[in-house]
Write a protein that holds these residues in place. Structure first.
Motif: not given
Length: 200
Positions: A146-159, A171-180
């Motif tokens: 569950l942790a791996g799926l949640t983390w992966a979905a969150y990271s991919v969704t951010l990007g 800039l989009a990458t930097a903002v997304s990384v900041g959210a992560l």
């Protein structure tokens, strides 16, 4: 640059690089696997040839690699014996985390495992701690999945959404990384606060 990376989406090589990075960062938490996942997702949004299938494949690849890395760390720690126990006992942070994990898993509440996946080095502490304390795999692995799926979905969704909102740019990458990193800081805060709340 992102457009060139986007042209590699769908190639087995990009998924192999992502998977290897995620597999290894359970042992080397300094590896920026989350940044890599976000960058590849942003690049996918920059490629007109990319569809939802590629995003789902990236999410599945990241989640699977996360669980496999957790399992390898768990098994190595399980077999680590006295030497690993001594190494953990020398660190108050690792000892506390191991005890907290044991309590959470014994109560059937593995939310700590999910939260720790976002916290800096939390994945390492949880996976190694579960193995070193000989927690049952059936208590740990479902929460790891569950942790791996949640983390992966969150990271991919951010990007993905970062690229669509801000354009497929660094800039989009930097903002997304900041959210992560923001999610990681929030998870670390909650994990630290949890034992105090239970002691009160």
């Amino acid at each position: 640059m992102l457009e060139q990376l986007g042209s590699l989406i769908g190639s087995p090589w990009i998924y192999a690089v992502v998977a290897l990075s995620i597999l290894l960062d359970v042992f080397l938490p300094v590896l920026p696997s989350g940044i890599l996942v976000i960058t590849v997702a942003t690049a996918a949004a920059a490629s007109s040839a990319t569809d939802v299938g590629d995003i789902l494949a990236l999410t599945l690849c990241a989640a699977t690699a996360s669980v496999l890395g957790d399992l390898v760390a768990y098994r190595l720690a399980w077999r680590g014996g006295a030497r690993l126990d001594r190494a953990i006992s020398r660190s108050r942070r690792l000892t506390t985390a191991q005890e907290r994990l044991g309590t959470a898993l014994a109560r059937g509440g593995g939310a700590l495992v999910v939260l720790a996946r976002f916290a800096p080095a939390g994945r390492s502490v949880v996976s190694l701690g579960a193995g070193a304390s000989h927690r049952r795999a059936r208590d740990f692995l479902p929460w790891s999945a569950l942790a791996g799926l949640t983390w992966a979905a969150y990271s991919v969704t951010l990007g993905w959404f970062g690229a669509h909102w801000l354009g497929a740019s660094w800039l989009a990458t930097a903002v997304s990384v900041g959210a992560l990193f923001g999610a990681g800081a929030g998870a670390a805060y909650v994990v630290r606060k949890e034992p105090r709340a239970s002691e009160a």
